[in-house]
Design a protein around this motif. Structure first.
Motif, PDB file in Angstrom:
ATOM      1  N   GLU A   1     -18.326   0.253 -19.669  1.00  0.00           N
ATOM      2  CA  GLU A   1     -19.565  -0.219 -19.044  1.00  0.00           C
ATOM      3  C   GLU A   1     -20.755   0.623 -19.493  1.00  0.00           C
ATOM      4  N   ASN A   2     -21.886  -0.019 -19.733  1.00  0.00           N
ATOM      5  CA  ASN A   2     -23.147   0.661 -20.059  1.00  0.00           C
ATOM      6  C   ASN A   2     -24.006   0.647 -18.796  1.00  0.00           C
ATOM      7  N   VAL A   3     -24.393   1.839 -18.353  1.00  0.00           N
ATOM      8  CA  VAL A   3     -25.086   1.944 -17.068  1.00  0.00           C
ATOM      9  C   VAL A   3     -26.476   2.554 -17.264  1.00  0.00           C
ATOM     10  N   PHE A   4     -27.462   1.991 -16.567  1.00  0.00           N
ATOM     11  CA  PHE A   4     -28.826   2.554 -16.529  1.00  0.00           C
ATOM     12  C   PHE A   4     -29.151   2.818 -15.058  1.00  0.00           C
ATOM     13  N   VAL A   5     -29.584   4.048 -14.759  1.00  0.00           N
ATOM     14  CA  VAL A   5     -29.825   4.414 -13.363  1.00  0.00           C
ATOM     15  C   VAL A   5     -31.224   5.003 -13.213  1.00  0.00           C
ATOM     16  N   GLU A   6     -31.965   4.466 -12.243  1.00  0.00           N
ATOM     17  CA  GLU A   6     -33.250   5.093 -11.877  1.00  0.00           C
ATOM     18  C   GLU A   6     -33.048   5.828 -10.567  1.00  0.00           C
ATOM     19  N   THR A   7     -33.455   7.102 -10.543  1.00  0.00           N
ATOM     20  CA  THR A   7     -33.275   7.913  -9.333  1.00  0.00           C
ATOM     21  C   THR A   7     -34.637   8.339  -8.782  1.00  0.00           C
ATOM     22  N   ALA A   8     -34.670   8.656  -7.499  1.00  0.00           N
ATOM     23  CA  ALA A   8     -35.922   9.096  -6.861  1.00  0.00           C
ATOM     24  C   ALA A   8     -36.342  10.459  -7.396  1.00  0.00           C
ATOM     25  N   GLU A   9     -35.373  11.340  -7.562  1.00  0.00           N
ATOM     26  CA  GLU A   9     -35.668  12.674  -8.095  1.00  0.00           C
ATOM     27  C   GLU A   9     -35.374  12.704  -9.584  1.00  0.00           C
ATOM     28  N   ASP A  10     -36.112  13.592 -10.286  1.00  0.00           N
ATOM     29  CA  ASP A  10     -35.855  13.734 -11.724  1.00  0.00           C
ATOM     30  C   ASP A  10     -34.415  14.166 -11.952  1.00  0.00           C
ATOM     31  N   LEU A  11     -33.813  13.620 -12.981  1.00  0.00           N
ATOM     32  CA  LEU A  11     -32.407  13.909 -13.278  1.00  0.00           C
ATOM     33  C   LEU A  11     -32.255  14.000 -14.788  1.00  0.00           C
ATOM     34  N   THR A  12     -31.885  15.188 -15.277  1.00  0.00           N
ATOM     35  CA  THR A  12     -31.706  15.329 -16.729  1.00  0.00           C
ATOM     36  C   THR A  12     -30.282  14.956 -17.101  1.00  0.00           C
ATOM     37  N   PRO A  13     -30.033  14.648 -18.376  1.00  0.00           N
ATOM     38  CA  PRO A  13     -28.663  14.354 -18.803  1.00  0.00           C
ATOM     39  C   PRO A  13     -27.703  15.505 -18.502  1.00  0.00           C
ATOM     40  N   ASP A  14     -28.173  16.762 -18.667  1.00  0.00           N
ATOM     41  CA  ASP A  14     -27.278  17.894 -18.363  1.00  0.00           C
ATOM     42  C   ASP A  14     -26.918  17.936 -16.884  1.00  0.00           C
ATOM     43  N   GLU A  15     -27.900  17.684 -16.040  1.00  0.00           N
ATOM     44  CA  GLU A  15     -27.619  17.675 -14.587  1.00  0.00           C
ATOM     45  C   GLU A  15     -26.649  16.546 -14.229  1.00  0.00           C
ATOM     46  N   ALA A  16     -26.846  15.390 -14.872  1.00  0.00           N
ATOM     47  CA  ALA A  16     -25.952  14.258 -14.586  1.00  0.00           C
ATOM     48  C   ALA A  16     -24.524  14.578 -15.029  1.00  0.00           C
ATOM     49  N   ALA A  17     -24.398  15.181 -16.217  1.00  0.00           N
ATOM     50  CA  ALA A  17     -23.056  15.521 -16.710  1.00  0.00           C
ATOM     51  C   ALA A  17     -22.374  16.510 -15.762  1.00  0.00           C
ATOM     52  N   GLU A  18     -23.139  17.497 -15.311  1.00  0.00           N
ATOM     53  CA  GLU A  18     -22.556  18.498 -14.415  1.00  0.00           C
ATOM     54  C   GLU A  18     -22.148  17.857 -13.074  1.00  0.00           C
ATOM     55  N   ALA A  19     -23.027  16.987 -12.557  1.00  0.00           N
ATOM     56  CA  ALA A  19     -22.716  16.333 -11.270  1.00  0.00           C
ATOM     57  C   ALA A  19     -21.441  15.493 -11.395  1.00  0.00           C
ATOM     58  N   MET A  20     -21.281  14.819 -12.526  1.00  0.00           N
ATOM     59  CA  MET A  20     -20.067  13.988 -12.703  1.00  0.00           C
ATOM     60  C   MET A  20     -18.828  14.864 -12.852  1.00  0.00           C
ATOM     61  N   ARG A  21     -18.945  15.935 -13.653  1.00  0.00           N
ATOM     62  CA  ARG A  21     -17.772  16.815 -13.849  1.00  0.00           C
ATOM     63  C   ARG A  21     -17.346  17.457 -12.534  1.00  0.00           C
ATOM     64  N   GLU A  22     -18.333  17.786 -11.698  1.00  0.00           N
ATOM     65  CA  GLU A  22     -18.003  18.505 -10.462  1.00  0.00           C
ATOM     66  C   GLU A  22     -17.667  17.574  -9.306  1.00  0.00           C
ATOM     67  N   TYR A  23     -17.820  16.282  -9.502  1.00  0.00           N
ATOM     68  CA  TYR A  23     -17.511  15.361  -8.399  1.00  0.00           C
ATOM     69  C   TYR A  23     -16.013  15.464  -8.092  1.00  0.00           C
ATOM     70  N   PRO A  24     -15.663  15.774  -6.847  1.00  0.00           N
ATOM     71  CA  PRO A  24     -14.266  16.149  -6.582  1.00  0.00           C
ATOM     72  C   PRO A  24     -13.270  14.991  -6.577  1.00  0.00           C
ATOM     73  N   SER A  25     -12.066  15.302  -7.051  1.00  0.00           N
ATOM     74  CA  SER A  25     -10.934  14.410  -6.856  1.00  0.00           C
ATOM     75  C   SER A  25     -10.320  14.758  -5.488  1.00  0.00           C
ATOM     76  N   LEU A  26      -9.233  14.111  -5.119  1.00  0.00           N
ATOM     77  CA  LEU A  26      -8.552  14.413  -3.851  1.00  0.00           C
ATOM     78  C   LEU A  26      -7.176  14.969  -4.186  1.00  0.00           C
ATOM     79  N   ASP A  27      -6.431  15.388  -3.174  1.00  0.00           N
ATOM     80  CA  ASP A  27      -5.072  15.834  -3.507  1.00  0.00           C
ATOM     81  C   ASP A  27      -4.017  14.821  -3.046  1.00  0.00           C
ATOM     82  N   LEU A  28      -4.372  13.536  -3.094  1.00  0.00           N
ATOM     83  CA  LEU A  28      -3.375  12.480  -2.872  1.00  0.00           C
ATOM     84  C   LEU A  28      -2.444  12.450  -4.085  1.00  0.00           C
TER      85      LEU A  28
END
Ligand SMILES: NC(=O)C1=CN([C@@H]2O[C@H](COP(=O)(O)OP(=O)(O)OC[C@H]3O[C@@H](n4cnc5c(N)ncnc54)[C@H](OP(=O)(O)O)[C@@H]3O)[C@@H](O)[C@H]2O)C=CC1
Ligand SMILES: N[C@@H](CC(=O)OP(=O)(O)O)C(=O)O
Length: 344
Positions: free
Chosen positions: A244-271
Motif C-alpha cells: 500500500e502507498n500511504v500519504f498522511v497529513e498530520t496536525a504537528e510537523d512530522l519528519t521522515p526520521d520521526e515517522a520511522a522511529e515512531a513505527m519502529r518503536e510502536y509496541p508488539s504484544l506478548d500474545l
C-alpha cells in the motif's frame, strides 16, 4: 488445559490457514470443523481441496466436517473461528453467539456495528470490552469479535504509530494480491500481465474500518476517529501480500526520521502469535516488496519503507501478508486476546 475450538468455513482458503495456525497452537485444540451442506459428513481430507504450503495435519484430516449449525457443534467447544462468506456469516454467526459460543470472525458482516468490537490487538485491544455492552444489548451468552479487512490491517498499525502527531487526512492506494479474492476470485486470463483498478466494496471498508479501529471507547460507547481517509484499491498479479502507498497529513510537523522511529518503536504484544517487531521499517526505498517481505514475523509483521516528505504530507509504503496478518492470523490473535482477557 487447551481451549477447544472450531473453525466455521474450515474448507476454504482462510479456513485452511486457520487450521495451519491452530493445529500446533499451545492454547487451542481443534475440536470442530464446519462447511457447507455439500461438505458435511465427509472427512476433512475429502471435503477440503488443500492448497496451503504444508501438509494437512493428520489429526485434522480424519475429522468429520459438519454443517454450519450450532446443533452440530459440540457444546464443550468454547471458541469458534469464522471464515465464512460474509452473506453466510451474516445469516449464521449470531445464532452461534446466541447458543453460547464466542466467535472470532474474519468475515466482513457486522464489522461496523456499534456493539461489535473490531480489533487489531496491538492497536485497540481495549475495544474488546465492548463485548459487555454487546451481551447486555443482544442477550447473548456467547460473543462476537471481528478482525478488519486485510487491506485495512496493513495500514492502520502504521497510522496508530503516528497518531501522537495528530492524524488529519490519509490517502491510501493498494496493490492487492490475488489470494485476497479467494482461489476462484480472479481468473489467470484476467490478471496475468494486468492490473485491475477496482475491488468491489474494498475502498469503503478501508475508509470506515480505519476510523473505528482508531476510535475511542469510553466503557459504554465507541466514537469513531475523525481522521479523513480516502482509499483506492487495485488488484495485481502477486499471490500473497498487500502492498500500500500511504500519504498522511498530520496536525504537528512530522519528519521522515520521526515517522520511522515512531513505527519502529510502536509496541508488539506478548500474545503467542504476536511478532517480536510489529512494524519493520526499511531504509532501502525499494522495500518492502510482497515476495521478499510478506513472511516477516511468520507473516504477522507489517513492513514499511520509502518514508519521505511529499506534496501531500508524509508518504510511505507498507505491506502485510493478507491471509496471515490480514485474515487467519488476525482471527487467531483475537482469539488469544479473548483468552488473555478472560472471555473464554
Ligand atoms: N482470502 C483472503 O485473503 C481473505 C478472505 N477474507 C474473508 O474470509 C471469508 C472466507 O474467505 P475464503 O476462505 O477466501 O472463502 P472460500 O470460498 O475459500 O471458503 C468459504 C468457506 O465457507 C464455506 N461455505 C460456503 N457457503 C457456505 C454455506 N452456505 N454454509 C456454510 N458454509 C459455507 C465453504 O464450504 P465448502 O467448501 O463446503 O463450500 C468454505 O469452507 C470471506 O468472508 C472473505 O471475504 C478476508 C480476508 C482475506
Ligand atoms: N477483499 C479482500 C479480501 C476480503 O475478503 O476482504 P473482507 O474480509 O473485507 O471481505 C481482497 O480482495 O484482498
Amino acid at each position: 488445559m487447551a481451549v477447544r475450538v472450531g473453525v466455521l468455513g474450515a474448507t476454504g482458503a482462510v479456513g485452511q490457514r486457520l487450521i495451519q495456525l491452530l493445529d500446533p497452537h499451545p492454547d487451542f485444540e481443534i475440536a470442530a470443523l464446519t462447511a457447507s451442506d455439500a461438505s458435511a459428513g465427509k472427512t476433512y481430507r475429502q471435503a477440503a481441496k488443500w492448497r496451503v504450503d504444508s501438509p494437512i495435519p493428520d489429526d485434522v484430516a480424519d475429522m468429520t466436517v459438519t454443517a454450519t449449525d450450532p446443533d452440530d457443534v459440540p457444546n464443550d467447544v468454547d471458541l469458534l473461528f469464522s471464515s465464512l462468506p460474509s452473506s453466510v456469516g451474516e445469516a449464521v454467526e449470531p445464532g452461534f453467539c446466541d447458543a453460547g459460543y464466542v466467535v472470532s470472525s474474519n468475515s466482513s458482516n457486522g464489522r461496523m456495528d456499534e456493539d461489535i468490537p473490531l480489533v487489531i490487538p496491538e492497536v485497540n485491544a481495549e475495544h474488546l470490552d465492548l463485548l459487555e455492552v454487546q451481551r447486555d444489548e443482544r442477550g447473548w451468552d456467547g460473543a462476537m469479535v471481528k478482525n478488519p479487512n486485510c487491506s485495512t490491517i496493513t495500514f492502520v498499525p502504521t497510522l496508530a504509530a503516528l497518531e501522537e502527531y495528530g492524524l488529519e487526512k490519509v490517502h491510501v492506494a493498494t496493490l492487492q494480491a490475488v489470494s485476497g479474492a479467494g482461489y476462484d476470485g480472479v481468473t489467470s486470463m484476467e490478471i496475468i500481465d494486468n492490473a485491475i483498478p477496482h475491488i468491489g466494496g474494498e475502498e469503503d471498508k478501508l475508509e470506515t474500518e480505519s476510523k473505528k479501529l482508531l476510535g475511542s471507547f469510553d466503557g459504554a460507547e465507541l466514537s469513531l476517529n475523525d481522521v479523513e481517509v480516502g482509499a483506492s484499491c487495485n488488484r495485481i498479479p502477486t499471490i500473497d501480500g498487500h502492498l500500500e502507498n500511504v500519504f498522511v497529513e498530520t496536525a504537528e510537523d512530522l519528519t521522515p526520521d520521526e515517522a520511522a522511529e515512531a513505527m519502529r518503536e510502536y509496541p508488539s504484544l506478548d500474545l503467542y502469535s504476536s511478532p517480536d517487531q510489529l512494524i519493520e521499517v526499511f531504509e532501502d526505498p525499494e522495500r518492502p516488496q510482497p515476495r521478499l517481505d510478506r513472511t516477516l514475523g511468520d507473516g504477522m509483521s507489517i513492513a514499511a519503507g520509502g518514508i519521505r516528505e511529499s506534496t501531500f504530507g508524509l508518504q510511505y509504503n507498507c505491506l502485510a501478508h493478507n491471509t496471515m496478518r490480514g485474515a487467519a492470523g488476525a482471527s487467531v490473535l483475537n482469539g488469544e486476546l479473548l483468552l488473555e482477557n478472560g472471555y473464554l
